[in-house]
Design a protein around this motif. Structure first.
Motif, PDB file in Angstrom:
ATOM      1  N   ARG A  10       0.830  -1.203   0.000  1.00  0.00           N
ATOM      2  CA  ARG A  10       0.000   0.000   0.000  1.00  0.00           C
ATOM      3  C   ARG A  10       0.867   1.257   0.000  1.00  0.00           C
ATOM      4  NH1 ARG A  10      -4.779   0.992   4.338  1.00  0.00           N
ATOM      5  NH2 ARG A  10      -5.970  -0.175   2.785  1.00  0.00           N
ATOM      6  N   ASP A  14       0.471   3.776  -3.098  1.00  0.00           N
ATOM      7  CA  ASP A  14      -0.210   5.052  -2.862  1.00  0.00           C
ATOM      8  C   ASP A  14       0.755   6.233  -2.890  1.00  0.00           C
ATOM      9  OD1 ASP A  14      -2.394   3.483  -2.599  1.00  0.00           O
ATOM     10  OD2 ASP A  14      -2.719   3.824  -0.467  1.00  0.00           O
ATOM     11  N   ARG A  45      -7.174   1.032  -1.644  1.00  0.00           N
ATOM     12  CA  ARG A  45      -6.676   2.355  -1.262  1.00  0.00           C
ATOM     13  C   ARG A  45      -7.361   2.827   0.015  1.00  0.00           C
ATOM     14  NH1 ARG A  45      -7.987   7.721  -1.839  1.00  0.00           N
ATOM     15  NH2 ARG A  45     -10.008   7.211  -2.761  1.00  0.00           N
TER      16      ARG A  45
END
Length: 247
Positions: A10, A14, A45
């Motif tokens: 992540r 991101d 997300r």
């Protein structure tokens, strides 16, 4: 609640997704899929529904279109502010750079996070007028635009967010002095020898078209949000124009 590999995935996705062009996103996601097989779709997300609802309200209040990609860019900018105090908003004129930070500031104020922004054009003044200089007549130090804003922000603790928007092309004449502000020192060093510390709530936002004249030392010190003109397309601009005609 995520495992370590999913947290890493992540963070990689991101933090880097927002700085890529449309052509590079597919390549980057393919690399992540190779590194983390069958994991990419399992890590969504981070979503902030309450804040994103406020963002959409502020967008509509300004007469703009609350497109998903537009709201996503605003959320990405808010996220990158959590880990960087210097951010490049990179894209051609008309791609939405100014509207993004304006609506983010409006949304944060409406969300209860008091903030203010001051806009400077570093290319519109000389280097002395930007950073300050010693007067040859009186031998006294005269503050420039940027040093005065730093002083004002340093002495004002009433805001949770304080942004300095530097809206102008980057060149070595003025950006190199900002390197000590953008790194871990967070200190502006003036020609008088004085040093002004950057308070924790202050963020530098560079609104530029490209980074051709920026050195690697400058680029590596800041986060980045890239605005591809194809992300939004022409439809939102047309809809906004049509709404104004109807009014």
């Amino acid at each position: 609640e995520l495992t370590e590999d999913k947290v890493l995935l992540r963070a990689l996705r991101d933090f880097n997704f927002c700085k890529l062009s449309r052509d590079d996103i597919g390549i980057f996601m393919g690399l992540l899929n190779d590194l983390f097989p069958k994991t990419l779709e399992l890590v969504p997300r981070a979503v902030f529904p309450d804040f994103e609802a406020v963002v959409k309200e502020c967008t509509i209040a300004k007469g703009l279109q609350a497109e998903d990609i537009f709201v996503l860019k605003i959320t990405q900018l808010r996220e990158i502010f959590e880990v960087r105090w210097s951010v490049f908003l990179l894209g051609v004129a008309g791609s939405g750079k100014t509207r993004i930070w304006e609506i983010l500031m409006d949304a944060q104020n409406k969300f209860g996070e008091k903030g203010q922004a001051k806009v400077l054009n570093p290319k519109g003044v000389s280097r002395n007028e930007l950073y300050g200089y010693v007067s040859m007549a009186t031998r006294e130090w005269k503050d420039g635009l940027l040093s005065q804003v730093f002083r004002d922000y340093s002495n004002d603790g009433n805001y949770q967010h304080q942004w300095i928007i530097l809206d102008g092309d980057i060149d070595a004449e003025w950006i190199e002095t900002m390197n000590t502000v953008m790194d871990d020192n967070k200190m502006l060093t003036l020609m008088s020898g004085e040093r002004i510390a950057l308070p924790p709530m202050v963020t530098l936002v560079f609104e530029v078209q490209d980074l051709l004249a920026a050195s690697p030392a400058t680029v590596s010190r800041a986060g980045m949000i890239y605005f591809d003109v194809l992300d939004m397309g022409w439809q939102p601009n047309f809809d906004t124009w049509l709404d104004k005609k109807r009014d």
